[in-house]
Design a protein around this motif. Structure first.
Motif, PDB file in Angstrom:
ATOM      1  N   ASP A  15       6.055  15.407  25.791  1.00 46.75           N
ATOM      2  CA  ASP A  15       5.747  14.023  26.188  1.00 46.75           C
ATOM      3  C   ASP A  15       4.629  13.999  27.225  1.00 46.75           C
ATOM      4  O   ASP A  15       3.786  13.102  27.244  1.00 46.75           O
ATOM      5  CB  ASP A  15       6.994  13.334  26.772  1.00 46.75           C
ATOM      6  CG  ASP A  15       8.027  13.032  25.700  1.00 46.75           C
ATOM      7  OD1 ASP A  15       7.672  13.112  24.505  1.00 46.75           O
ATOM      8  OD2 ASP A  15       9.184  12.735  26.054  1.00 46.75           O
ATOM      9  N   ASP A  16       4.640  15.008  28.098  1.00 47.83           N
ATOM     10  CA  ASP A  16       3.647  15.043  29.168  1.00 47.83           C
ATOM     11  C   ASP A  16       2.264  15.445  28.653  1.00 47.83           C
ATOM     12  O   ASP A  16       1.249  14.966  29.143  1.00 47.83           O
ATOM     13  CB  ASP A  16       4.119  16.028  30.246  1.00 47.83           C
ATOM     14  CG  ASP A  16       3.178  16.031  31.444  1.00 47.83           C
ATOM     15  OD1 ASP A  16       2.831  14.920  31.903  1.00 47.83           O
ATOM     16  OD2 ASP A  16       2.778  17.109  31.886  1.00 47.83           O
ATOM     17  N   LEU A  17       2.223  16.331  27.658  1.00 45.36           N
ATOM     18  CA  LEU A  17       0.940  16.889  27.223  1.00 45.36           C
ATOM     19  C   LEU A  17       0.296  16.174  26.034  1.00 45.36           C
ATOM     20  O   LEU A  17      -0.921  16.138  25.912  1.00 45.36           O
ATOM     21  CB  LEU A  17       1.098  18.372  26.872  1.00 45.36           C
ATOM     22  CG  LEU A  17       1.322  19.315  28.065  1.00 45.36           C
ATOM     23  CD1 LEU A  17       1.516  20.747  27.593  1.00 45.36           C
ATOM     24  CD2 LEU A  17       0.139  19.259  29.022  1.00 45.36           C
ATOM     25  N   LEU A  18       1.116  15.606  25.156  1.00 45.91           N
ATOM     26  CA  LEU A  18       0.551  14.968  23.970  1.00 45.91           C
ATOM     27  C   LEU A  18       0.420  13.463  24.183  1.00 45.91           C
ATOM     28  O   LEU A  18       1.237  12.848  24.873  1.00 45.91           O
ATOM     29  CB  LEU A  18       1.431  15.237  22.744  1.00 45.91           C
ATOM     30  CG  LEU A  18       1.616  16.714  22.361  1.00 45.91           C
ATOM     31  CD1 LEU A  18       2.457  16.833  21.092  1.00 45.91           C
ATOM     32  CD2 LEU A  18       0.278  17.405  22.164  1.00 45.91           C
ATOM     33  N   THR A  37      -2.886  21.380  17.968  1.00 45.24           N
ATOM     34  CA  THR A  37      -3.886  22.355  17.530  1.00 45.24           C
ATOM     35  C   THR A  37      -3.650  23.679  18.260  1.00 45.24           C
ATOM     36  O   THR A  37      -2.785  23.769  19.129  1.00 45.24           O
ATOM     37  CB  THR A  37      -5.304  21.850  17.853  1.00 45.24           C
ATOM     38  OG1 THR A  37      -5.429  21.777  19.277  1.00 45.24           O
ATOM     39  CG2 THR A  37      -5.569  20.485  17.251  1.00 45.24           C
ATOM     40  N   SER A  38      -4.462  24.665  17.926  1.00 41.65           N
ATOM     41  CA  SER A  38      -4.236  25.986  18.531  1.00 41.65           C
ATOM     42  C   SER A  38      -4.494  25.984  20.039  1.00 41.65           C
ATOM     43  O   SER A  38      -3.778  26.645  20.791  1.00 41.65           O
ATOM     44  CB  SER A  38      -5.113  27.036  17.846  1.00 41.65           C
ATOM     45  OG  SER A  38      -6.458  26.631  17.851  1.00 41.65           O
ATOM     46  N   LEU A  39      -5.516  25.240  20.485  1.00 41.55           N
ATOM     47  CA  LEU A  39      -5.755  25.179  21.931  1.00 41.55           C
ATOM     48  C   LEU A  39      -4.653  24.388  22.632  1.00 41.55           C
ATOM     49  O   LEU A  39      -4.238  24.725  23.734  1.00 41.55           O
ATOM     50  CB  LEU A  39      -7.113  24.542  22.230  1.00 41.55           C
ATOM     51  CG  LEU A  39      -8.346  25.440  22.118  1.00 41.55           C
ATOM     52  CD1 LEU A  39      -9.548  24.760  22.731  1.00 41.55           C
ATOM     53  CD2 LEU A  39      -8.135  26.770  22.787  1.00 41.55           C
ATOM     54  N   VAL A  40      -4.182  23.332  21.970  1.00 39.01           N
ATOM     55  CA  VAL A  40      -3.069  22.560  22.539  1.00 39.01           C
ATOM     56  C   VAL A  40      -1.844  23.459  22.645  1.00 39.01           C
ATOM     57  O   VAL A  40      -1.090  23.412  23.618  1.00 39.01           O
ATOM     58  CB  VAL A  40      -2.777  21.324  21.661  1.00 39.01           C
ATOM     59  CG1 VAL A  40      -1.492  20.640  22.100  1.00 39.01           C
ATOM     60  CG2 VAL A  40      -3.948  20.339  21.719  1.00 39.01           C
ATOM     61  N   ILE A  42      -1.733  26.573  23.278  1.00 42.44           N
ATOM     62  CA  ILE A  42      -1.810  27.437  24.475  1.00 42.44           C
ATOM     63  C   ILE A  42      -1.374  26.643  25.711  1.00 42.44           C
ATOM     64  O   ILE A  42      -0.632  27.143  26.553  1.00 42.44           O
ATOM     65  CB  ILE A  42      -3.239  27.993  24.658  1.00 42.44           C
ATOM     66  CG1 ILE A  42      -3.609  28.861  23.462  1.00 42.44           C
ATOM     67  CG2 ILE A  42      -3.334  28.814  25.941  1.00 42.44           C
ATOM     68  CD1 ILE A  42      -5.072  29.308  23.443  1.00 42.44           C
ATOM     69  N   SER A  43      -1.810  25.383  25.790  1.00 41.47           N
ATOM     70  CA  SER A  43      -1.381  24.533  26.916  1.00 41.47           C
ATOM     71  C   SER A  43       0.134  24.363  26.906  1.00 41.47           C
ATOM     72  O   SER A  43       0.788  24.421  27.954  1.00 41.47           O
ATOM     73  CB  SER A  43      -2.046  23.155  26.819  1.00 41.47           C
ATOM     74  OG  SER A  43      -3.439  23.275  26.923  1.00 41.47           O
ATOM     75  N   VAL A  46       1.863  27.696  28.058  1.00 40.28           N
ATOM     76  CA  VAL A  46       1.779  27.930  29.506  1.00 40.28           C
ATOM     77  C   VAL A  46       2.742  26.997  30.240  1.00 40.28           C
ATOM     78  O   VAL A  46       3.446  27.409  31.175  1.00 40.28           O
ATOM     79  CB  VAL A  46       0.327  27.738  30.001  1.00 40.28           C
ATOM     80  CG1 VAL A  46       0.267  27.762  31.519  1.00 40.28           C
ATOM     81  CG2 VAL A  46      -0.572  28.826  29.422  1.00 40.28           C
ATOM     82  N   GLU A  49       6.239  28.353  29.694  1.00 39.19           N
ATOM     83  CA  GLU A  49       6.472  29.552  30.521  1.00 39.19           C
ATOM     84  C   GLU A  49       6.767  29.152  31.970  1.00 39.19           C
ATOM     85  O   GLU A  49       7.665  29.710  32.605  1.00 39.19           O
ATOM     86  CB  GLU A  49       5.247  30.477  30.461  1.00 39.19           C
ATOM     87  CG  GLU A  49       5.094  31.205  29.131  1.00 39.19           C
ATOM     88  CD  GLU A  49       3.889  32.135  29.096  1.00 39.19           C
ATOM     89  OE1 GLU A  49       3.851  33.001  28.214  1.00 39.19           O
ATOM     90  OE2 GLU A  49       2.987  31.997  29.955  1.00 39.19           O
ATOM     91  N   GLN A  55       7.884  34.714  30.211  1.00 38.61           N
ATOM     92  CA  GLN A  55       6.549  35.048  29.675  1.00 38.61           C
ATOM     93  C   GLN A  55       6.743  35.556  28.246  1.00 38.61           C
ATOM     94  O   GLN A  55       7.596  36.416  27.993  1.00 38.61           O
ATOM     95  CB  GLN A  55       5.896  36.133  30.530  1.00 38.61           C
ATOM     96  CG  GLN A  55       4.422  36.269  30.236  1.00 38.61           C
ATOM     97  CD  GLN A  55       3.565  36.313  31.513  1.00 38.61           C
ATOM     98  OE1 GLN A  55       4.078  36.419  32.609  1.00 38.61           O
ATOM     99  NE2 GLN A  55       2.273  36.241  31.348  1.00 38.61           N
ATOM    100  N   VAL A  58       2.875  39.022  23.144  1.00 33.94           N
ATOM    101  CA  VAL A  58       1.789  38.685  22.212  1.00 33.94           C
ATOM    102  C   VAL A  58       2.342  38.534  20.790  1.00 33.94           C
ATOM    103  O   VAL A  58       3.056  39.400  20.296  1.00 33.94           O
ATOM    104  CB  VAL A  58       0.704  39.789  22.234  1.00 33.94           C
ATOM    105  CG1 VAL A  58      -0.357  39.520  21.163  1.00 33.94           C
ATOM    106  CG2 VAL A  58       0.060  39.862  23.602  1.00 33.94           C
TER     107      VAL A  58
END
Lengths: 81, 308
Positions: A15-18, A37-40, A42-43, A46, A49, A55, A58
């Motif tokens: 809810d906070d990021l999208l 998306t792939s960059l989203v 990663i956000s 993180v 985590e 953590q 890979v």
């Protein structure tokens, strides 16, 4: 902590990021959400985590197929409190 | 249109990283036939250039995948700390510039990324669309940090015959790749720090693309560009915001920060574009610190009459 409780916390992060609201269910995958998306991703990782104090290794997140499996991975990675 | 080289690249990326390959196909699909034609020419030229070293396009794709993996790790660090992992030239020199094997895959990966990342292609298209308009009377062109050589090669095709074309780069690896890609006696290549580069001419056109994020003091760099530019000359400058990479030092957080820096260095923006690196709404990009590509054509700012 249960899978349901993990997903509830994930809901807050999403809810906070999208911008577009998305209701998380165990079956939901990245393919169902256009903004995911792939960059989203990663956000999101993180933020997850930080929230859970974990953590990811890979490649292990990429192997999960939906929110349910992702929540299970978080439960495995989470240190017992 | 048949695109055998592009197909080869995408198939190899997909084999190694299916999700990444899928993303590339989705984003590149809408760029149209002009993109496809330019990509084919670029990938074919890259393949041919690499044959002299016993390599092929496949080597470039391996480098691109290594570059992409680095970017994921750099992005995680950036989101965790709020800054780029390197903040000094010395640190980047130790980790990247001073390690030829790292510098090589990084530069070759970037050479392919020019036609795999839509924002990079839009930057090239902006250059191609507008450079001729500034070049009619140009007699000299300087490329600073020529990298993989794509922009110098493109300028060579767009500028009037006989135009003096110089390329200066601080990296031997970059110069080698640029020479391989350009393959022209019409370009003079110089391995030198810009601050030690001396030229008998002040240039009508200067390109400084994706350079100022690699230095500690981008204002000093742009002022040096201004000193090398003819009074009526034009600069093509590009730099990204929120774009963590292994060799990026100076973090621009907003486009306005770039504009302010250019103004302080003595330039006015003639025209500019910004392109998001992901297909997300602009507000979402800001929130998630998604990289944004900024490109502009610049001129000297007129003298300030309030200053003696």
């Amino acid at each position: 902590m249960t899978q349901v409780e993990v997903i509830a916390k994930l809901q807050t992060i999403f809810d906070d990021l999208l911008l577009e609201p998305v209701v998380l269910t165990p079956e939901l995958s990245a393919n169902d959400v256009e903004e995911w998306t792939s960059l989203v991703q990663i956000s999101l990782l993180v933020a997850v985590e930080n929230e859970f104090g974990i953590q990811f290794n890979v490649g292990e997140v990429e192997r999960t197929r939906n929110i349910g499996e992702f929540a299970q991975l978080i439960l495995q990675r989470r240190k017992p409190t | 249109m048949n695109t055998p080289w592009l197909d080869q690249v995408l198939l190899q990326v997909e084999a190694a990283n299916p999700a990444h390959g899928k993303k590339l196909r989705k984003r590149l699909g809408g760029l149209g036939p002009e993109y496809a034609q330019r990509a084919e020419v670029h990938f074919a030229a890259y393949d041919e250039a690499q044959r002299t070293d016993g390599r092929s396009l496949a080597f470039g794709v391996e480098c691109y995948l290594a570059l992409s993996a680095d970017m994921v790790e750099e992005r995680k660090k950036f989101l965790r700390t709020g800054g780029y992992s390197n903040t000094s030239y010395k640190a980047v020199e130790e980790k990247v510039y001073g390690r030829p094997e790292v510098m090589e895959y990084h530069m070759h990966g970037l050479a392919l990324a020019q036609f795999l990342w839509p924002e990079q292609y839009e930057r090239l298209r902006f250059f191609c669309d507008h450079l001729p308009g500034y070049a009619a009377t140009a007699r000299s062109y300087l490329e600073i940090g020529g990298g993989h050589g794509l922009y110098t090669k493109t300028a060579l095709a767009l500028l009037p015959p006989g135009t003096r074309i110089d390329l200066v780069d601080i990296s031997a690896s970059s110069l080698k790749l640029a020479r391989q890609m350009i393959q022209s006696d019409a370009v003079t290549f110089t391995l030198r720090d810009l601050f030690e580069y001396e030229s008998p001419v002040r240039y009508d056109l200067i390109s400084i693309a994706e350079v100022i994020e690699h230095v500690e003091d981008p204002i000093a760099m742009m002022r040096r560009v201004g000193a090398l530019l003819a009074p009526d000359g034009t600069v093509f400058a590009t730099t990204p915001i929120n774009a963590p990479m292994i060799d990026h030092i100076y973090l621009f957080r907003t486009v306005d920060e770039i504009r302010a820096l250019l103004a302080r260095a003595g330039f006015v923006v003639v025209r500019e574009i910004t392109v998001l690196s992901e297909d997300v709404p602009a507000a979402s990009a800001t929130k998630l610190k998604i990289p944004v590509m900024y490109a502009a054509f610049l001129r000297h700012a007129p003298p300030d009459p309030s200053r003696p």
